[in-house]
Motif scaffolding. Structure first.
Motif, PDB file in Angstrom:
ATOM      1  N   THR A 183      21.246  52.848 -29.847  1.00 17.62           N
ATOM      2  CA  THR A 183      22.280  52.887 -28.153  1.00 17.62           C
ATOM      3  C   THR A 183      20.808  53.828 -27.448  1.00 17.62           C
ATOM      4  OG1 THR A 183      23.721  53.929 -28.851  1.00 17.62           O
ATOM      5  CG2 THR A 183      23.704  51.152 -29.495  1.00 17.62           C
ATOM      6  N   VAL A 184      21.456  53.436 -26.662  1.00 15.63           N
ATOM      7  CA  VAL A 184      21.340  54.262 -25.560  1.00 15.63           C
ATOM      8  C   VAL A 184      21.620  56.171 -25.462  1.00 15.63           C
ATOM      9  CG1 VAL A 184      21.174  55.585 -23.171  1.00 15.63           C
ATOM     10  CG2 VAL A 184      20.030  53.024 -23.421  1.00 15.63           C
ATOM     11  N   GLN A 185      23.073  55.486 -26.197  1.00 15.09           N
ATOM     12  CA  GLN A 185      23.551  56.920 -26.168  1.00 15.09           C
ATOM     13  C   GLN A 185      23.058  57.151 -27.149  1.00 15.09           C
ATOM     14  OE1 GLN A 185      26.255  56.783 -29.201  1.00 15.09           O
ATOM     15  NE2 GLN A 185      27.659  58.626 -28.559  1.00 15.09           N
ATOM     16  N   GLY A 186      22.668  57.165 -28.350  1.00 14.29           N
ATOM     17  CA  GLY A 186      21.910  57.715 -28.973  1.00 14.29           C
ATOM     18  C   GLY A 186      22.209  57.890 -30.448  1.00 14.29           C
ATOM     19  N   ASP A 187      23.711  56.571 -30.845  1.00  9.82           N
ATOM     20  CA  ASP A 187      24.492  56.211 -32.061  1.00  9.82           C
ATOM     21  C   ASP A 187      23.536  54.447 -32.237  1.00  9.82           C
ATOM     22  OD1 ASP A 187      25.715  58.696 -32.683  1.00  9.82           O
ATOM     23  OD2 ASP A 187      27.747  57.981 -31.396  1.00  9.82           O
ATOM     24  N   ILE A 188      24.397  54.841 -34.242  1.00 10.26           N
ATOM     25  CA  ILE A 188      23.985  53.214 -33.610  1.00 10.26           C
ATOM     26  C   ILE A 188      24.983  52.028 -34.165  1.00 10.26           C
ATOM     27  CG2 ILE A 188      22.950  52.058 -36.600  1.00 10.26           C
ATOM     28  CD1 ILE A 188      21.136  54.103 -35.341  1.00 10.26           C
ATOM     29  N   ILE A 189      24.232  50.969 -33.450  1.00  9.35           N
ATOM     30  CA  ILE A 189      25.183  49.460 -33.574  1.00  9.35           C
ATOM     31  C   ILE A 189      24.601  48.828 -35.364  1.00  9.35           C
ATOM     32  CG2 ILE A 189      25.845  47.508 -32.633  1.00  9.35           C
ATOM     33  CD1 ILE A 189      26.074  48.511 -30.082  1.00  9.35           C
ATOM     34  N   THR A 190      25.572  47.957 -35.734  1.00  7.22           N
ATOM     35  CA  THR A 190      24.597  47.422 -36.547  1.00  7.22           C
ATOM     36  C   THR A 190      25.776  46.012 -36.627  1.00  7.22           C
ATOM     37  OG1 THR A 190      25.075  49.669 -38.361  1.00  7.22           O
ATOM     38  CG2 THR A 190      25.019  47.314 -39.308  1.00  7.22           C
ATOM     39  N   ALA A 191      24.440  45.360 -37.269  1.00  9.05           N
ATOM     40  CA  ALA A 191      24.966  43.864 -36.667  1.00  9.05           C
ATOM     41  C   ALA A 191      24.951  42.665 -37.998  1.00  9.05           C
ATOM     42  CB  ALA A 191      23.759  43.233 -35.383  1.00  9.05           C
ATOM     43  N   THR A 192      25.665  42.419 -37.964  1.00 10.53           N
ATOM     44  CA  THR A 192      25.763  41.263 -39.285  1.00 10.53           C
ATOM     45  C   THR A 192      26.583  40.449 -39.085  1.00 10.53           C
ATOM     46  OG1 THR A 192      27.864  41.864 -39.177  1.00 10.53           O
ATOM     47  CG2 THR A 192      26.772  43.217 -40.776  1.00 10.53           C
ATOM     48  N   MET A 193      26.642  39.225 -39.644  1.00 12.64           N
ATOM     49  CA  MET A 193      26.378  37.433 -39.368  1.00 12.64           C
ATOM     50  C   MET A 193      28.088  37.040 -39.931  1.00 12.64           C
ATOM     51  SD  MET A 193      24.758  36.029 -37.597  1.00 12.64           S
ATOM     52  CE  MET A 193      24.847  34.242 -37.678  1.00 12.64           C
ATOM     53  N   LYS A 194      29.231  36.550 -39.398  1.00 11.09           N
ATOM     54  CA  LYS A 194      30.228  35.853 -39.942  1.00 11.09           C
ATOM     55  C   LYS A 194      29.802  34.378 -39.675  1.00 11.09           C
ATOM     56  CE  LYS A 194      34.930  36.548 -40.317  1.00 11.09           C
ATOM     57  NZ  LYS A 194      35.996  37.085 -39.792  1.00 11.09           N
ATOM     58  N   GLY A 195      30.055  33.081 -40.686  1.00 10.35           N
ATOM     59  CA  GLY A 195      29.223  31.821 -40.476  1.00 10.35           C
ATOM     60  C   GLY A 195      28.128  32.251 -38.919  1.00 10.35           C
ATOM     61  N   VAL A 196      28.146  31.741 -38.095  1.00 12.62           N
ATOM     62  CA  VAL A 196      26.997  31.686 -36.843  1.00 12.62           C
ATOM     63  C   VAL A 196      27.345  32.491 -36.223  1.00 12.62           C
ATOM     64  CG1 VAL A 196      26.368  29.181 -37.778  1.00 12.62           C
ATOM     65  CG2 VAL A 196      28.380  29.506 -35.584  1.00 12.62           C
ATOM     66  N   ASP A 197      28.035  33.412 -36.337  1.00 16.01           N
ATOM     67  CA  ASP A 197      29.110  34.441 -35.190  1.00 16.01           C
ATOM     68  C   ASP A 197      27.613  35.691 -35.435  1.00 16.01           C
ATOM     69  OD1 ASP A 197      29.979  32.899 -33.744  1.00 16.01           O
ATOM     70  OD2 ASP A 197      32.025  33.268 -34.719  1.00 16.01           O
ATOM     71  N   ILE A 198      27.253  36.417 -34.921  1.00 15.95           N
ATOM     72  CA  ILE A 198      26.564  37.274 -34.827  1.00 15.95           C
ATOM     73  C   ILE A 198      27.954  38.397 -34.439  1.00 15.95           C
ATOM     74  CG2 ILE A 198      24.965  39.330 -33.792  1.00 15.95           C
ATOM     75  CD1 ILE A 198      22.689  37.420 -32.662  1.00 15.95           C
ATOM     76  N   ILE A 199      27.760  39.688 -35.336  1.00 15.03           N
ATOM     77  CA  ILE A 199      29.154  40.405 -35.203  1.00 15.03           C
ATOM     78  C   ILE A 199      27.962  41.608 -35.182  1.00 15.03           C
ATOM     79  CG2 ILE A 199      31.171  41.895 -36.448  1.00 15.03           C
ATOM     80  CD1 ILE A 199      31.333  38.324 -35.946  1.00 15.03           C
ATOM     81  N   LEU A 200      28.357  42.829 -33.944  1.00 17.05           N
ATOM     82  CA  LEU A 200      28.483  44.355 -34.088  1.00 17.05           C
ATOM     83  C   LEU A 200      29.631  45.306 -34.370  1.00 17.05           C
ATOM     84  CD1 LEU A 200      27.222  44.077 -30.685  1.00 17.05           C
ATOM     85  CD2 LEU A 200      25.640  43.753 -32.501  1.00 17.05           C
ATOM     86  N   ASN A 201      29.283  46.036 -35.392  1.00 14.19           N
ATOM     87  CA  ASN A 201      30.171  47.744 -35.756  1.00 14.19           C
ATOM     88  C   ASN A 201      29.760  48.093 -35.497  1.00 14.19           C
ATOM     89  OD1 ASN A 201      30.838  45.230 -38.567  1.00 14.19           O
ATOM     90  ND2 ASN A 201      29.016  45.006 -37.808  1.00 14.19           N
ATOM     91  N   ASP A 202      30.545  49.269 -35.333  1.00 11.27           N
ATOM     92  CA  ASP A 202      30.273  50.480 -34.889  1.00 11.27           C
ATOM     93  C   ASP A 202      30.959  51.554 -35.793  1.00 11.27           C
ATOM     94  OD1 ASP A 202      33.204  51.242 -34.783  1.00 11.27           O
ATOM     95  OD2 ASP A 202      33.405  51.021 -32.805  1.00 11.27           O
ATOM     96  N   GLU A 227      17.819  41.784 -44.751  1.00 16.41           N
ATOM     97  CA  GLU A 227      18.990  40.956 -46.430  1.00 16.41           C
ATOM     98  C   GLU A 227      20.385  41.418 -45.552  1.00 16.41           C
ATOM     99  OE1 GLU A 227      18.756  43.302 -49.631  1.00 16.41           O
ATOM    100  OE2 GLU A 227      16.947  42.822 -49.958  1.00 16.41           O
ATOM    101  N   GLY A 228      19.799  40.553 -43.974  1.00 21.03           N
ATOM    102  CA  GLY A 228      21.578  40.250 -43.527  1.00 21.03           C
ATOM    103  C   GLY A 228      22.284  41.045 -43.025  1.00 21.03           C
ATOM    104  N   LYS A 229      21.904  42.659 -42.355  1.00 19.39           N
ATOM    105  CA  LYS A 229      21.727  44.425 -41.663  1.00 19.39           C
ATOM    106  C   LYS A 229      20.645  43.836 -40.421  1.00 19.39           C
ATOM    107  CE  LYS A 229      25.200  46.221 -44.050  1.00 19.39           C
ATOM    108  NZ  LYS A 229      25.809  47.481 -44.861  1.00 19.39           N
ATOM    109  N   ALA A 230      20.991  44.775 -39.497  1.00 19.77           N
ATOM    110  CA  ALA A 230      20.220  44.830 -38.507  1.00 19.77           C
ATOM    111  C   ALA A 230      20.761  46.009 -37.921  1.00 19.77           C
ATOM    112  CB  ALA A 230      19.742  43.907 -37.749  1.00 19.77           C
TER     113      ALA A 230
END
Length: 192
Positions: free
Chosen positions: A141-160, A134-137
């Motif tokens: 990571t190999v390091q063990g923490d999570i990266i969240t991907a979202t959309m802004k327009g047609v861009d894929i944005i990664l969030n820490d 529903e808009g988030k994935a």
């Protein structure tokens, strides 16, 4: 009915973005610019392609300083969210020179492995995961923490987890042991 409309629009959007990325269509301020890597370079590893890229010399130095060069040259598949040299210059807090100091090797290794996900994750796979979420994935990571991907327009944005964001500016640079997505900022596994 509302759910069906959402699913259909998500599928259509994913299909459009996937086709756009595959054709290498370049639009201003668009995520899916044509990769600088040539089709013949698919036989190269992540490390080899990084070494020949004009935009990733700092990333190459980080790979060497953390002794991950051999792993990213032979093992895989991996997805690397590769900060450009300009992205490394924008790190707030400590300088790249500080991070490259051998005394800070663990901190640097955490930083690099936070930009790597096990598996071959293309932009279309990220988009499909966002549709299911529903808009988030989220990706571990190999390091063990999570990266969240979202959309802004047609861009894929990664969030820490600290609210820092990075935009995928060049997607789907295919390598023999994974895929590289160039990003415009460094995302952080912790406070640096």
């Amino acid at each position: 009915m509302k759910y069906l409309t959402k699913v259909l629009s998500c599928v259509l959007f994913s299909s459009f973005i996937s086709l756009t990325a595959q054709e290498g269509v370049s639009k201003s301020n668009s995520t899916y610019k044509k990769s600088e890597y040539k089709k013949s370079e698919v036989k190269k590893s992540i490390v080899n392609s990084t070494a020949t890229s004009k935009n990733h010399q700092t990333l190459l130095a980080v790979m060497k300083a953390t002794d991950l060069e051999d792993l990213l040259d032979h093992a895989g598949p991996f997805t690397v969210f590769a900060p450009s040299d300009l992205a490394f210059q924008k790190i707030s807090g400590k300088s790249v020179e500080y991070l490259l100091d051998p005394e800070n090797r663990k901190e640097l290794k955490d930083l690099l492995t936070y930009h790597i996900v096990a598996g071959h994750i293309t932009a279309s796979k990220i988009l499909k995961a966002m549709c299911r979420g529903e808009g988030k994935a989220t990706f571990t990571t190999v390091q063990g923490d999570i990266i969240t991907a979202t959309m802004k327009g047609v861009d894929i944005i990664l969030n820490d987890s600290f609210g820092n964001t990075a935009t995928i500016v060049v997607a789907d640079s295919k390598q023999r042991n994974g895929v590289i997505h160039e990003i415009d900022n460094v995302i952080l596994p912790g406070k640096i």
